[in-house]
Design an enzyme around this catalytic site. Structure first.
Site, PDB file in Angstrom:
ATOM      1  N   GLU A  44      41.732  29.895  38.940  1.00  0.00           N
ATOM      2  CA  GLU A  44      43.151  30.126  38.698  1.00  0.00           C
ATOM      3  C   GLU A  44      43.989  29.183  39.568  1.00  0.00           C
ATOM      4  O   GLU A  44      43.710  28.996  40.768  1.00  0.00           O
ATOM      5  CB  GLU A  44      43.505  31.588  39.005  1.00  0.00           C
ATOM      6  CG  GLU A  44      44.984  31.898  39.174  1.00  0.00           C
ATOM      7  CD  GLU A  44      45.842  31.513  37.980  1.00  0.00           C
ATOM      8  OE1 GLU A  44      47.038  31.218  38.183  1.00  0.00           O
ATOM      9  OE2 GLU A  44      45.325  31.494  36.840  1.00  0.00           O
ATOM     10  N   ARG A 130      53.097  43.591  32.044  1.00  0.00           N
ATOM     11  CA  ARG A 130      51.987  42.636  32.094  1.00  0.00           C
ATOM     12  C   ARG A 130      51.294  42.602  33.443  1.00  0.00           C
ATOM     13  O   ARG A 130      50.060  42.653  33.512  1.00  0.00           O
ATOM     14  CB  ARG A 130      52.497  41.238  31.711  1.00  0.00           C
ATOM     15  CG  ARG A 130      52.803  41.071  30.232  1.00  0.00           C
ATOM     16  CD  ARG A 130      53.423  39.714  29.935  1.00  0.00           C
ATOM     17  NE  ARG A 130      53.696  39.551  28.516  1.00  0.00           N
ATOM     18  CZ  ARG A 130      52.847  39.029  27.642  1.00  0.00           C
ATOM     19  NH1 ARG A 130      51.664  38.614  28.061  1.00  0.00           N
ATOM     20  NH2 ARG A 130      53.164  38.916  26.379  1.00  0.00           N
ATOM     21  N   ARG A 211      65.946  38.257  28.515  1.00  0.00           N
ATOM     22  CA  ARG A 211      65.161  39.438  28.866  1.00  0.00           C
ATOM     23  C   ARG A 211      65.840  40.186  29.994  1.00  0.00           C
ATOM     24  O   ARG A 211      66.288  39.590  30.969  1.00  0.00           O
ATOM     25  CB  ARG A 211      63.744  39.029  29.288  1.00  0.00           C
ATOM     26  CG  ARG A 211      62.949  38.372  28.177  1.00  0.00           C
ATOM     27  CD  ARG A 211      61.579  37.944  28.643  1.00  0.00           C
ATOM     28  NE  ARG A 211      60.818  37.327  27.566  1.00  0.00           N
ATOM     29  CZ  ARG A 211      59.593  36.826  27.700  1.00  0.00           C
ATOM     30  NH1 ARG A 211      58.988  36.867  28.864  1.00  0.00           N
ATOM     31  NH2 ARG A 211      58.980  36.281  26.673  1.00  0.00           N
ATOM     32  N   ASP A 325      46.053  31.491  24.324  1.00  0.00           N
ATOM     33  CA  ASP A 325      47.225  30.621  24.182  1.00  0.00           C
ATOM     34  C   ASP A 325      46.867  29.146  24.266  1.00  0.00           C
ATOM     35  O   ASP A 325      47.585  28.304  23.717  1.00  0.00           O
ATOM     36  CB  ASP A 325      48.272  30.963  25.237  1.00  0.00           C
ATOM     37  CG  ASP A 325      49.107  32.175  24.862  1.00  0.00           C
ATOM     38  OD1 ASP A 325      48.952  32.672  23.726  1.00  0.00           O
ATOM     39  OD2 ASP A 325      49.919  32.632  25.691  1.00  0.00           O
TER      40      ASP A 325
END
Length: 470
Positions: A44, A130, A211, A325
């Protein structure tokens, strides 16, 4: 199952896999590979697990796939999810209502007219933050297989020697196979497709979203309990707004998506600060339950919505492939991007579990590509179309029957997908491809043996009359 009825751990595979990207897609892929006893390491780029955005919703197909990969994933989701509050709406995915009243829509003054109540039987609408869902998934991964601060710079496929990965911190790591879960800005997508391929780069969809998150008690006071505590989608010309409950009903999220008039995005960043007055202007003329929410939004940011043009392949044909994605980034209009990534992980992990040699990785990746690419790329197209439907651009304005029929039917191909049947088809195709590869190799070996025999025979013929004297 073993003779005592206990699960049997599959034998450890003789190859290693690197997963690039620690978002939901990468973490789920890692979990799926671990459950198949495959040697996997997760890399990551950031200093910790990171998942941007607000709520994430999963349809029936995603609920099923979590159960198939690891039931603990589903339990983690349910532990963080918030459902519609009213029991009468427990099976409803979204209630679609008109956000602007006009003479072509029959309505009661001051109310948002209900267009369609789309149901997801047995699942309904459940939303989770999330980061909270990702935190539950991370619990299923041993800490020693995740490596943070590893931003991929390049990857070179070296065939039988595996893939050499170069990271920004200077480290070089090698693995037999690499799975790109590095999101819509994927470096590995460029490696697979080539930087000159337009499909290697994200494309602005012409839409952007505001948002906002607010306390539920204030949202209820602003728009009433029915709208605030149960998922709502308000549609209008060239814009739509949805609201959903989060954090066990203590918070509500509001997302406003609008069309950018020139359909161009010229900012370097995809998330930029915006003026509150702009949002008020965007929703001028909307019904009061929606406009009453605007003063409650504390932060004002615009999120540009990008997706990917169709890719000709998800693999380089050898040791690198794309997932989630990185393979098929879509707009969020159908709430299915995360579910598609999980379906990818389910199929891909089973493909790798069915092979034993690193020489077969390319065949496993090609099979995954053949099975998953048509369905997942259909989502990209379908999600763009959904945005047009919500913006009243896909059906004649005022044709309520056409709008309702579109909304009630457009999710079915996603939700009703038979994932076990898809796996059976994938395994059958993998077996066929492996048999074809084995036959091709056998024919090549036979041809080589024949050529060697001919050389020996020619040599013996040429020297048949010679006598060697010592």
């Amino acid at each position: 199952m073993g003779s005592l009825g206990l699960p049997v751990t599959p034998p450890r595979k003789r190859f290693s896999v690197a997963v690039i990207g620690g978002g939901i897609g990468g973490v789920v892929t890692t979990i799926a590979l671990l459950r198949k006893n495959i040697d996997v390491q997760l890399y990551e780029a950031t200093a910790d697990y990171r998942e941007l955005g607000g709520g994430i919703i999963f349809g029936p197909n995603t609920v099923r796939i979590m159960e198939l990969i690891d039931p603990a994933m589903l339990q983690g989701y349910l532990s963080t999810a918030t459902h519609n509050k009213w029991e009468s709406k427990s099976d409803i995915w979204w209630e679609f209502r008109h956000g602007i009243m006009h003479d072509k829509v029959a309505h009661k003054e001051g109310e948002a007219n209900l267009v369609a109540a789309v149901k997801a039987p047995g699942v309904g609408h459940a939303s989770a933050r999330r980061p909270h869902f990702l935190a539950e998934l991370v619990k299923l991964i041993p800490k020693n297989i995740t490596h943070f601060g590893k931003r991929l710079v390049s990857a070179q496929d070296q065939g039988e020697d595996g893939v050499e990965m170069n990271f920004l911190d200077g480290t070089i790591i090698r693995a037999d196979a690499v799975i790109g879960c590095d999101g819509i800005k994927s470096q590995l997508r460029k490696a697979v497709l080539g930087k000159d391929d337009p499909a290697a780069w994200p494309s602005f969809t012409g839409k952007y979203a505001w948002r906002g998150l607010m306390p539920m008690d204030k949202a209820v006071a602003a728009m009433g309990e029915e709208y605030a505590t149960n998922a709502q989608m308000f549609v209008a010309e060239h814009a739509h707004v949805f609201t959903l409950p989060l954090e066990k009903g203590t918070m509500m999220q509001m997302v406003t998506t609008v069309m950018k008039p020139d359909r161009k995005w010229e900012h370097e960043k995809w998330v930029i600060e915006a003026d509150q007055d702009e949002l008020f202007k965007e929703l001028d003329g909307w019904i009061e339950p929606v406009r009453n929410l605007l003063p409650l939004i504390e932060t004002h940011e615009i999120w540009a919505l990008f997706d990917h043009p169709p890719a000709r392949t998800y693999t380089n044909g050898s040791r690198i492939c794309l997932l989630g994605d990185a393979a098929h980034a879509s707009t969020p209009h159908q709430g299915s991007g995360g579910g598609m990534a999980m379906e990818d992980a389910f199929i891909l992990s089973n493909m790798l579990a069915d092979i034993s040699s690193p020489q077969d990785i390319g065949i496993a990746f090609k099979t995954y590509d053949a099975i998953r690419r048509p369905r997942s790329q259909r989502l990209v197209t379908s999600s763009r179309e959904a945005g047009e439907v919500y913006h009243l651009e896909a059906t004649p304005l005022g044709d309520e029957d056409a709008l309702r029929e579109n909304l009630e039917n457009r999710y079915k191909w996603i939700w009703n997908h038979d994932q076990k049947q898809e796996l059976a088809e994938a395994l059958a195709l993998l077996a066929k491809e492996r048999a074809a590869a084995a036959l091709k190799e056998a024919e090549a070996m036979a041809l080589l043996a024949k050529e060697r025999a001919e050389v020996v025979e020619k040599h013996l013929t040429q020297n048949a009359g010679e006598v060697t004297v010592y």
